[in-house]
Design a protein around this motif. Structure first.
Motif, PDB file in Angstrom:
ATOM      1  N   ASP A  64       0.867  -1.177   0.000  1.00 52.14           N
ATOM      2  CA  ASP A  64       0.000   0.000   0.000  1.00 52.14           C
ATOM      3  C   ASP A  64       0.903   1.226   0.000  1.00 52.14           C
ATOM      4  OD1 ASP A  64      -1.749   2.110   0.629  1.00 52.14           O
ATOM      5  OD2 ASP A  64      -3.008   0.819   1.857  1.00 52.14           O
ATOM      6  N   MET A  83      -7.597 -11.802  -1.818  1.00 49.05           N
ATOM      7  CA  MET A  83      -8.809 -11.065  -1.430  1.00 49.05           C
ATOM      8  C   MET A  83      -8.704 -10.525  -0.002  1.00 49.05           C
ATOM      9  SD  MET A  83     -10.656 -10.749  -4.057  1.00 49.05           S
ATOM     10  CE  MET A  83     -12.128 -10.079  -3.319  1.00 49.05           C
ATOM     11  N   ASN A  84      -7.989 -11.218   0.876  1.00 46.98           N
ATOM     12  CA  ASN A  84      -7.782 -10.699   2.229  1.00 46.98           C
ATOM     13  C   ASN A  84      -7.013  -9.383   2.186  1.00 46.98           C
ATOM     14  OD1 ASN A  84      -8.999 -13.024   3.119  1.00 46.98           O
ATOM     15  ND2 ASN A  84      -7.168 -13.893   4.059  1.00 46.98           N
ATOM     16  N   LEU A  86      -6.901  -7.286  -0.400  1.00 44.34           N
ATOM     17  CA  LEU A  86      -7.716  -6.236  -1.017  1.00 44.34           C
ATOM     18  C   LEU A  86      -8.637  -5.573  -0.009  1.00 44.34           C
ATOM     19  CD1 LEU A  86      -8.703  -7.692  -4.500  1.00 44.34           C
ATOM     20  CD2 LEU A  86      -6.944  -6.007  -3.938  1.00 44.34           C
ATOM     21  N   LYS A  87      -9.100  -6.322   0.957  1.00 44.77           N
ATOM     22  CA  LYS A  87      -9.972  -5.762   1.997  1.00 44.77           C
ATOM     23  C   LYS A  87      -9.218  -4.769   2.879  1.00 44.77           C
ATOM     24  CE  LYS A  87     -12.826  -9.887   2.118  1.00 44.77           C
ATOM     25  NZ  LYS A  87     -13.139 -11.127   2.847  1.00 44.77           N
ATOM     26  N   LYS A  88      -7.906  -4.919   2.982  1.00 48.01           N
ATOM     27  CA  LYS A  88      -7.080  -4.055   3.825  1.00 48.01           C
ATOM     28  C   LYS A  88      -6.428  -2.911   3.045  1.00 48.01           C
ATOM     29  CE  LYS A  88      -5.818  -7.995   6.706  1.00 48.01           C
ATOM     30  NZ  LYS A  88      -4.705  -8.830   7.170  1.00 48.01           N
ATOM     31  N   ASN A  90      -5.837   0.353   0.732  1.00 49.93           N
ATOM     32  CA  ASN A  90      -6.465   1.636   0.407  1.00 49.93           C
ATOM     33  C   ASN A  90      -6.392   1.808  -1.108  1.00 49.93           C
ATOM     34  OD1 ASN A  90      -6.963   2.555   3.100  1.00 49.93           O
ATOM     35  ND2 ASN A  90      -4.771   2.902   3.292  1.00 49.93           N
TER      36      ASN A  90
END
Length: 101
Positions: A64, A83-84, A86-88, A90
């Motif tokens: 990030d 996918m884990n 992507l949830k975190k 920004n």
């Protein structure tokens, strides 16, 4: 940290203007994002792309670039589902989508 090699906005604008001219694009607009050079070639010139793309570093970590001046590792993509991460992450979809409009 690459702060010692960062160029100014003015230097970047001059670089774009000079290189677009070489490629046959004589009109330079500061707010324009996409320049079509030929039917098959386009130049994407973006001032700020923080949070507008997915990056996996050399160690396999989803990174990030919005949290500080360096990249922050989010998850190890070799050990956790993408996918884990992507949830975190920004992610700023509006900046990403501006490339294609």
């Amino acid at each position: 940290n690459n702060a010692d090699i960062v160029i100014s906005d003015e230097e970047y604008a001059l670089f774009l203007k000079n290189n677009l001219k070489v490629l046959g694009c004589y009109e330079y607009e500061n707010n324009k994002v996409l320049y079509n050079v030929t039917k098959s070639t386009e130049i994407v010139a973006e001032k700020d792309i923080k949070g507008a793309y997915f990056m996996i570093d050399a160690g396999g970590y989803l990174a990030d670039d919005t949290q500080n001046s360096n990249y922050v590792r989010i998850i190890n993509c070799m050990e956790e589902p993408f996918m884990n991460g992507l949830k975190k992450l920004n992610f700023i979809e509006d900046i990403y989508n501006a490339r294609y409009h």
